[in-house]
Design a protein around this motif. Structure first.
Motif, PDB file in Angstrom:
ATOM      1  N   HIS A  30       0.843  -1.199   0.000  1.00 54.64           N
ATOM      2  CA  HIS A  30       0.000   0.000   0.000  1.00 54.64           C
ATOM      3  C   HIS A  30       0.873   1.240   0.000  1.00 54.64           C
ATOM      4  CE1 HIS A  30      -3.553   2.450   0.696  1.00 54.64           C
ATOM      5  NE2 HIS A  30      -2.980   3.017   1.737  1.00 54.64           N
ATOM      6  N   LEU A  31       0.439   2.264  -0.721  1.00 54.27           N
ATOM      7  CA  LEU A  31       1.125   3.558  -0.710  1.00 54.27           C
ATOM      8  C   LEU A  31       0.526   4.399   0.418  1.00 54.27           C
ATOM      9  CD1 LEU A  31       3.179   5.445  -2.090  1.00 54.27           C
ATOM     10  CD2 LEU A  31       1.283   6.328  -3.458  1.00 54.27           C
ATOM     11  N   TYR A  32       1.276   4.539   1.498  1.00 54.43           N
ATOM     12  CA  TYR A  32       0.814   5.304   2.657  1.00 54.43           C
ATOM     13  C   TYR A  32       1.179   6.775   2.477  1.00 54.43           C
ATOM     14  CZ  TYR A  32       0.011   0.922   5.184  1.00 54.43           C
ATOM     15  OH  TYR A  32      -0.452  -0.305   5.578  1.00 54.43           O
ATOM     16  N   LYS A  33       0.204   7.641   2.629  1.00 56.26           N
ATOM     17  CA  LYS A  33       0.438   9.085   2.633  1.00 56.26           C
ATOM     18  C   LYS A  33       0.436   9.509   4.096  1.00 56.26           C
ATOM     19  CE  LYS A  33      -1.682   9.698  -1.904  1.00 56.26           C
ATOM     20  NZ  LYS A  33      -2.706  10.406  -2.715  1.00 56.26           N
ATOM     21  N   PHE A  34       1.622   9.685   4.641  1.00 51.18           N
ATOM     22  CA  PHE A  34       1.753   9.805   6.082  1.00 51.18           C
ATOM     23  C   PHE A  34       1.068  11.030   6.668  1.00 51.18           C
ATOM     24  CE2 PHE A  34       5.394   6.726   5.812  1.00 51.18           C
ATOM     25  CZ  PHE A  34       4.839   5.792   6.663  1.00 51.18           C
ATOM     26  N   GLU A  35       0.870  12.068   5.884  1.00 50.94           N
ATOM     27  CA  GLU A  35       0.147  13.219   6.417  1.00 50.94           C
ATOM     28  C   GLU A  35      -1.288  12.849   6.799  1.00 50.94           C
ATOM     29  OE1 GLU A  35      -0.033  13.859   1.845  1.00 50.94           O
ATOM     30  OE2 GLU A  35       1.192  12.813   3.337  1.00 50.94           O
ATOM     31  N   GLU A  36      -1.817  11.772   6.197  1.00 50.04           N
ATOM     32  CA  GLU A  36      -3.164  11.311   6.534  1.00 50.04           C
ATOM     33  C   GLU A  36      -3.194  10.509   7.836  1.00 50.04           C
ATOM     34  OE1 GLU A  36      -4.477   9.061   3.175  1.00 50.04           O
ATOM     35  OE2 GLU A  36      -4.770  10.835   1.915  1.00 50.04           O
ATOM     36  N   TYR A  37      -2.011  10.277   8.403  1.00 46.02           N
ATOM     37  CA  TYR A  37      -1.907   9.496   9.639  1.00 46.02           C
ATOM     38  C   TYR A  37      -1.321  10.321  10.791  1.00 46.02           C
ATOM     39  CZ  TYR A  37      -2.989   5.392   6.831  1.00 46.02           C
ATOM     40  OH  TYR A  37      -3.615   4.477   6.001  1.00 46.02           O
ATOM     41  N   ARG A  48       4.821  12.840   3.272  1.00 44.65           N
ATOM     42  CA  ARG A  48       5.788  11.771   2.994  1.00 44.65           C
ATOM     43  C   ARG A  48       5.017  10.553   2.522  1.00 44.65           C
ATOM     44  NH1 ARG A  48      10.983  11.736   4.918  1.00 44.65           N
ATOM     45  NH2 ARG A  48      12.145   9.778   4.754  1.00 44.65           N
ATOM     46  N   HIS A  49       5.246  10.134   1.277  1.00 40.52           N
ATOM     47  CA  HIS A  49       4.503   9.032   0.683  1.00 40.52           C
ATOM     48  C   HIS A  49       5.439   7.843   0.487  1.00 40.52           C
ATOM     49  CE1 HIS A  49       1.624  12.262  -1.172  1.00 40.52           C
ATOM     50  NE2 HIS A  49       1.622  12.241   0.151  1.00 40.52           N
ATOM     51  N   ARG A  50       5.108   6.742   1.100  1.00 39.50           N
ATOM     52  CA  ARG A  50       5.981   5.571   1.075  1.00 39.50           C
ATOM     53  C   ARG A  50       5.182   4.286   0.857  1.00 39.50           C
ATOM     54  NH1 ARG A  50       9.045   9.055   0.508  1.00 39.50           N
ATOM     55  NH2 ARG A  50      11.021   9.469   1.585  1.00 39.50           N
ATOM     56  N   PRO A 100      -6.761   5.917   7.535  1.00 36.61           N
ATOM     57  CA  PRO A 100      -6.131   7.179   7.934  1.00 36.61           C
ATOM     58  C   PRO A 100      -6.785   7.751   9.188  1.00 36.61           C
ATOM     59  CG  PRO A 100      -6.456   7.141   5.562  1.00 36.61           C
ATOM     60  CD  PRO A 100      -7.169   5.934   6.109  1.00 36.61           C
ATOM     61  N   THR A 101      -5.968   8.306  10.040  1.00 38.47           N
ATOM     62  CA  THR A 101      -6.484   8.910  11.277  1.00 38.47           C
ATOM     63  C   THR A 101      -6.911  10.352  11.060  1.00 38.47           C
ATOM     64  OG1 THR A 101      -4.210   9.501  11.882  1.00 38.47           O
ATOM     65  CG2 THR A 101      -5.065   7.421  12.730  1.00 38.47           C
ATOM     66  N   THR A 102      -6.378  10.996  10.028  1.00 37.08           N
ATOM     67  CA  THR A 102      -6.758  12.368   9.686  1.00 37.08           C
ATOM     68  C   THR A 102      -7.004  12.460   8.183  1.00 37.08           C
ATOM     69  OG1 THR A 102      -4.414  12.939   9.537  1.00 37.08           O
ATOM     70  CG2 THR A 102      -5.532  13.464  11.601  1.00 37.08           C
ATOM     71  N   PRO A 103      -8.107  11.893   7.704  1.00 35.82           N
ATOM     72  CA  PRO A 103      -8.348  11.850   6.259  1.00 35.82           C
ATOM     73  C   PRO A 103      -8.610  13.216   5.635  1.00 35.82           C
ATOM     74  CG  PRO A 103     -10.268  11.058   7.472  1.00 35.82           C
ATOM     75  CD  PRO A 103      -9.175  11.222   8.471  1.00 35.82           C
ATOM     76  N   ALA A 162      -7.960  19.449   6.236  1.00 37.18           N
ATOM     77  CA  ALA A 162      -8.169  20.508   7.221  1.00 37.18           C
ATOM     78  C   ALA A 162      -7.663  20.098   8.599  1.00 37.18           C
ATOM     79  CB  ALA A 162      -9.651  20.868   7.295  1.00 37.18           C
ATOM     80  N   ASP A 163      -7.515  18.789   8.816  1.00 34.35           N
ATOM     81  CA  ASP A 163      -7.072  18.287  10.118  1.00 34.35           C
ATOM     82  C   ASP A 163      -5.618  17.855  10.138  1.00 34.35           C
ATOM     83  OD1 ASP A 163      -9.680  18.600  11.136  1.00 34.35           O
ATOM     84  OD2 ASP A 163     -10.284  16.653  10.325  1.00 34.35           O
ATOM     85  N   TYR A 164      -4.913  18.015   9.028  1.00 32.77           N
ATOM     86  CA  TYR A 164      -3.512  17.604   8.996  1.00 32.77           C
ATOM     87  C   TYR A 164      -2.711  18.374  10.041  1.00 32.77           C
ATOM     88  CZ  TYR A 164      -4.245  15.333   4.428  1.00 32.77           C
ATOM     89  OH  TYR A 164      -4.674  14.539   3.408  1.00 32.77           O
TER      90      TYR A 164
END
Length: 393
Positions: A161-168, A174-176, A198-201, A204-206
């Motif tokens: 999976h491509l994780y977009k860390f700002e969504e977590y 940072r996309h890994r 994601p914990t912050t999808p 606005a909540d990033y």
């Protein structure tokens, strides 16, 4: 339940800290499931020192093996004992979007194969592999397919999976790619890893770079917080660059502009936007690539970069300033790794959690199916002759 972890390419310990901080309580038995370091390896001596100090809690620990992975006695239980789980963030240099992208043909590209060697020798319950998003396109996508195929053939059900860390909750874009493998016998018994939601999808909540760096304030005497020095010209140029802009901002006077072509969209002398997550923290590059404060006329300190990577302030990095910068930039954000490892532990225990389907581009069946189709479509000698004739015409 304590799961012993082996690790290759350990870096300063971002992945290891996330694993170490993971805790899950079995609701049926009340037993705590956690992960402990068993052994690891890295080529960088400073990274090994950092790992020993923070992960092993013993600066002299001989369980961290410094040296080329090619010389590591994988499978020798007298040196590298049995493990229950395995992690490896194999070097990304040849897969990064920045650079020549040699992929499997580069110096670092084939190093993933030592992770495959560990899986075959130890057959741990699960593994976690990490690399840059550019892995998907290296060698026209064939590198990623080959790596997935070899990992699967070791006897694991894979979830890439491509994780977009700002969504977590990570204050950084940072996309890994993270590949989680569950051993097939466990999978057949009902253990199924699913990508944690994601914990912050919502953008606005990033978590913003300002929040990460200033809340709470970093103590002046914090470890690895030495202020950088700049020339008067660099400071003057920075004074004309607004937050979020770089060295090609139109408001910079002509005499202060850089005489460099073709990099106007780069991160050279780019200042952070305090109201958004930081751009990707990197570990290499010359002047102008050190990430710049949105307000103060300077680059970030290593401790500020570590904050963006979610390392706690009591995590001490060893080595020179540049060696520490490299370690921080190459690391996996510990807070992001913790989310993945806890999801794995929940999967093993049988605890439900919120999840999302793997990114469509990384659907394993599609990728491996593509490989099969491509193999079936290999041109025959007749096809090659027709193609050559057409080319000559």
């Amino acid at each position: 339940m304590i799961l012993k972890k082996g690790e290759l390419f350990n870096g300063p310990g971002g992945m290891a800290l996330g694993a170490k901080n993971s805790r899950v309580i079995d609701p049926k038995t009340g037993e705590e499931w956690r992960i402990e370091h068993k052994w690891s390896n890295d080529y960088d001596p400073s990274a090994c020192d950092t790992y020993r100090l923070n992960i092993c809690e013993d600066a002299e620990s001989d369980s961290v093996h410094h040296g080329p992975v090619q010389e590591l006695p994988i499978g020798d239980r007298s040196v590298l004992g049995d493990i229950d789980c395995f992690a490896f963030g194999f070097p990304c240099n040849d897969y990064s979007q920045v650079g020549e992208k040699h992929g499997l043909n580069g110096t670092f590209g084939p190093l993933y194969s030592y992770g495959v060697k560990v899986l075959k020798a130890y057959q741990p319950k699960f593994f976690v592999a990490e690399n840059v998003g550019g892995l998907q396109s290296a060698n026209e996508g064939q590198a990623f397919i080959q790596i997935l195929t070899e990992l699967q053939e070791c006897g694991y059900e894979l979830t890439p999976h491509l994780y977009k860390f700002e969504e977590y909750g990570i204050p950084q874009a940072r996309h890994r790619i993270i590949i989680v493998g569950i051993r097939k016998d466990l999978s057949e018994d009902g253990v199924e890893f699913k990508v944690p939601a994601p914990t912050t999808p919502s953008s606005a909540d990033y978590k913003t770079s300002r929040e990460a760096i200033t809340n709470p304030p970093i103590p002046e005497n914090a470890f690895n917080h030495e202020m950088p020095r700049h020339t008067a010209k660099v400071k003057e140029m920075l004074s004309y660059i607004p937050p979020g802009e770089n060295a090609w901002y139109v408001g910079i006077p002509e005499e202060l502009r850089l005489n460099v072509k073709g990099t106007r969209l780069s991160s050279i002398y780019k200042r952070l936007d305090p109201n958004r997550p930081a751009y990707t923290v990197t570990g290499s590059g010359g002047g102008g690539t050190h990430m710049y404060h949105w307000e103060e006329l300077r680059a970030l300190t290593n401790r500020e970069r570590a904050r963006l990577q979610t390392f706690p302030d009591d995590f001490v990095f060893c080595g020179s300033k540049e060696a520490i910068r490299r370690q921080i930039g190459m690391a996996v954000p510990p807070a992001g790794a913790k989310i993945v490892f806890e999801a794995i532990l929940k999967s093993l225990v049988g605890i439900e959690y919120e999840w999302v389907p793997p990114a469509q581009k990384l659907q394993l069946e599609t990728l491996l199916g593509k490989r099969k189709v491509d193999t079936e479509k290999q041109p025959t000698q007749e096809d090659q002759k027709e193609k050559q004739v057409a080319f000559n015409i």
